[in-house]
Design an enzyme around this catalytic site. Structure first.
Site, PDB file in Angstrom:
ATOM      1  N   SER A 227       0.844  -1.188   0.000  1.00 35.04           N
ATOM      2  CA  SER A 227       0.000   0.000   0.000  1.00 35.04           C
ATOM      3  C   SER A 227       0.889   1.251   0.000  1.00 35.04           C
ATOM      4  CB  SER A 227      -0.959  -0.054   1.186  1.00 35.04           C
ATOM      5  OG  SER A 227      -2.013   0.871   1.044  1.00 35.04           O
ATOM      6  N   ASP A 453      -8.762  -4.482  -6.129  1.00 35.62           N
ATOM      7  CA  ASP A 453      -8.296  -3.721  -4.967  1.00 35.62           C
ATOM      8  C   ASP A 453      -9.063  -2.400  -4.858  1.00 35.62           C
ATOM      9  OD1 ASP A 453      -6.771  -2.163  -3.092  1.00 35.62           O
ATOM     10  OD2 ASP A 453      -5.050  -3.448  -3.499  1.00 35.62           O
ATOM     11  N   HIS A 483      -7.563  -5.828  -0.718  1.00 35.61           N
ATOM     12  CA  HIS A 483      -6.429  -4.911  -0.745  1.00 35.61           C
ATOM     13  C   HIS A 483      -5.144  -5.713  -0.679  1.00 35.61           C
ATOM     14  CE1 HIS A 483      -4.252  -1.262  -0.346  1.00 35.61           C
ATOM     15  NE2 HIS A 483      -4.031  -1.323   0.956  1.00 35.61           N
TER      16      HIS A 483
END
Length: 514
Positions: A227, A453, A483
């Site tokens: 991320s 995602d 995610h």
């Protein structure tokens, strides 16, 4: 990436206890010490403190692998490397490999910005056990996060009050309240954490990574970024391309987008995830308990959110489930397909007048533990994001952009659009419209994108590959949900990632895993 409510600031002041912690963190000892030559004193890890989220000390891994923690000194201001220092908290577990099996340290950043790596790595370490055959697994609390001179802006009681507020103003009074609370929060951050706020940019954290590489004794930085960790890794590769070892970026932040474009991309991403959740629920052989069709399911959620805007539901006494908390809770479940059943349960309960499950999900999103203590992730997210990003959006600008956000998601558009005001009154100027991640001369970086995602939409992976430059980024696609990709445990994804990190085998560019 952070939850909905970390996309905007809170309106509160810090407690004296937490303030004393942050003010005590920076050392005023300037001198000629060369921090690259420091030796870390590794010891058994203590229990996480409140800023890290609390809880017990990490337990040994099944093979008795012991967790060790240490504090690394780093310059507060990298433009003055021999000036004041701050302490960065590190955690590691040693490799199971011996002799030539050991490659070095593999450093993880799990995102946010604002996530404590010291607490996250032990929680997910079993997922990376294969990688421990050749690496010490290492993570850290970035500057401003957790135990690393945390940014402090509010105490627990004030945060409880804040998260009850309306983040989607419908009239002038609600808009004024949101704007005022944002400014109050930003002013409190400056008052309580003034010394560290100018020095929490991603470029500062990238320089910390290179110091960490040296102190850990590695010629190259071997890195696993997830991320926001992909943005940090990209900035590191831009600053130090010749020092990149084997690196993987998973759940990739699009480095070409400014904050508005990023928020709009997330709005579309979370709507896609909700669409996929709805289709999954109604496609099961048993009846979907929260909708007769995918559209009916989404319409019922919309009605629930409208009702909550007028009348909150009983939640966890004495707190209620507001519209804002419900949106936050719903978004939390869209980060992982494993949470879809919990979302179904939470919606069923809410339709019956009980908001407790959705409120618990919102608490998780906001960093609130069961005992009512908050970690510092909301404050850290705000400080790092505002120091990084140059654009400042006012209320009039957001209102002009609302139609496009609503078109992207009727359910989430307003909330994510209003999240753009979080940096409006921030005292530290933002560094740039978006990060520079160009890294000519870097070793290959494996860039993994997930088509489902919600928080870091799939398009970001291709954008990262292009921005890194020719011959650097190697794209791998996972056709999945949630995610990130590696933690899905998909054998194809894990095989490709493990093959590169453990054996240096770069998969063919454009590899697709299903």
């Amino acid at each position: 990436m952070p939850s909905l409510l970390r996309l905007r600031a809170a309106a509160l002041t810090a407690s004296a206890v937490l303030l004393s912690t942050v003010l005590a963190g920076c050392s005023d000892d300037a001198g000629d010490e060369d921090v690259t030559r420091q030796e870390l004193s590794w010891k058994a890890c203590p229990a996480p403190d409140e800023a890290q989220g609390g809880g017990p000390a990490p337990t040994p891994l099944p093979d008795d692998g012991e967790w060790q923690c240490a504090t690394m000194k780093a310059p507060l201001d990298w433009s003055d490397p021999k000036g004041d220092t701050i302490g960065l908290e590190l955690i590691r577990v040693r490799t199971t490999g011996t002799g030539n099996d050991r490659i070095g340290s593999l450093v993880f950043n799990f995102g946010g910005p604002g996530a404590s790596g010291v607490t996250t790595l032990p929680a997910f370490a079993e997922d990376y056990e294969k990688l421990r055959t050749r690496y010490d697994l290492v993570s850290f609390d970035p500057r401003g996060v957790g135990r690393s001179d945390p940014v402090i802006c509010a105490n627990d009681q004030q945060l409880d009050a804040y998260f009850q507020q309306d983040g989607t103003p419908d009239d002038a009074a609600e808009r004024t309240q949101l704007l005022d609370s944002t400014k109050e929060f930003n002013d409190a951050c400056e008052e309580n954490s003034e010394k560290v706020l100018p020095h929490v940019r991603t470029t500062d954290a990238a320089r910390d990574l290179d110091l960490m590489r040296q102190v850990l004794g590695d010629d190259k930085l071997h890195y696993f970024g997830i991320s926001y960790g992909t943005e940090l890794g990209g900035v590191y590769a831009h600053l130090f391309p010749e020092r990149v070892g084997r690196a993987v970026f998973d759940a990739v932040v699009d480095p070409t987008r400014d904050p508005e474009q990023g928020a709009l991309g997330q709005t579309k991403g979370f709507q896609l995830a909700l669409d996929n959740f709805a289709e999954d629920c109604v496609s099961k052989t048993e009846e979907c308990p929260i909708g007769d069709s995918a559209q009916d399911l989404k319409d019922r959620i919309g009605t629930l959110l409208d009702d909550l805007d007028r009348t909150p539901l009983p939640g966890i006494f004495p707190r209620q489930l507001t519209q804002t908390a419900a949106i936050s809770g719903i978004l939390q479940t869209l980060y992982s397909k494993d949470l879809w059943d919990i979302l179904t349960d939470g919606l069923e309960e809410a339709y019956d007048g009980n908001g407790s499950t959705l409120l618990l999900l919102s608490d998780s999103s906001n960093g609130r533990s069961e005992n009512g203590e908050y970690d510092n992730s909301t404050a850290a997210y705000t400080a790092i994001s505002c120091a990084d990003a140059k654009p400042r959006y006012d209320a009039a600008y957001v209102e002009r952009r609302l139609p496009e956000f609503r078109a992207a998601s009727p359910l989430f558009g307003d909330a994510l659009a209003w999240g753009m005001i979080g940096c409006t009154d921030w005292t530290v100027p933002g560094a740039a419209d978006h990060p520079d991640v160009s890294a000519p001369g870097s070793a290959p970086i494996l860039v993994v994108g997930n088509t489902g995602d919600p928080a870091t939409p799939y398009e970001g992976a291709r954008a990262m590959v292009n921005a890194l430059g020719k011959g650097v980024g190697v794209e791998l696609t996972y056709r999945g949900q949630g995610h990130g990709a590696y933690d899905s445990k998909n054998p194809c994804v894990q095989g490709a990632v493990n093959g590169y990190l453990l054996d240096g085998k770069v998969p063919p560019a454009g590899t697709v895993c299903t």
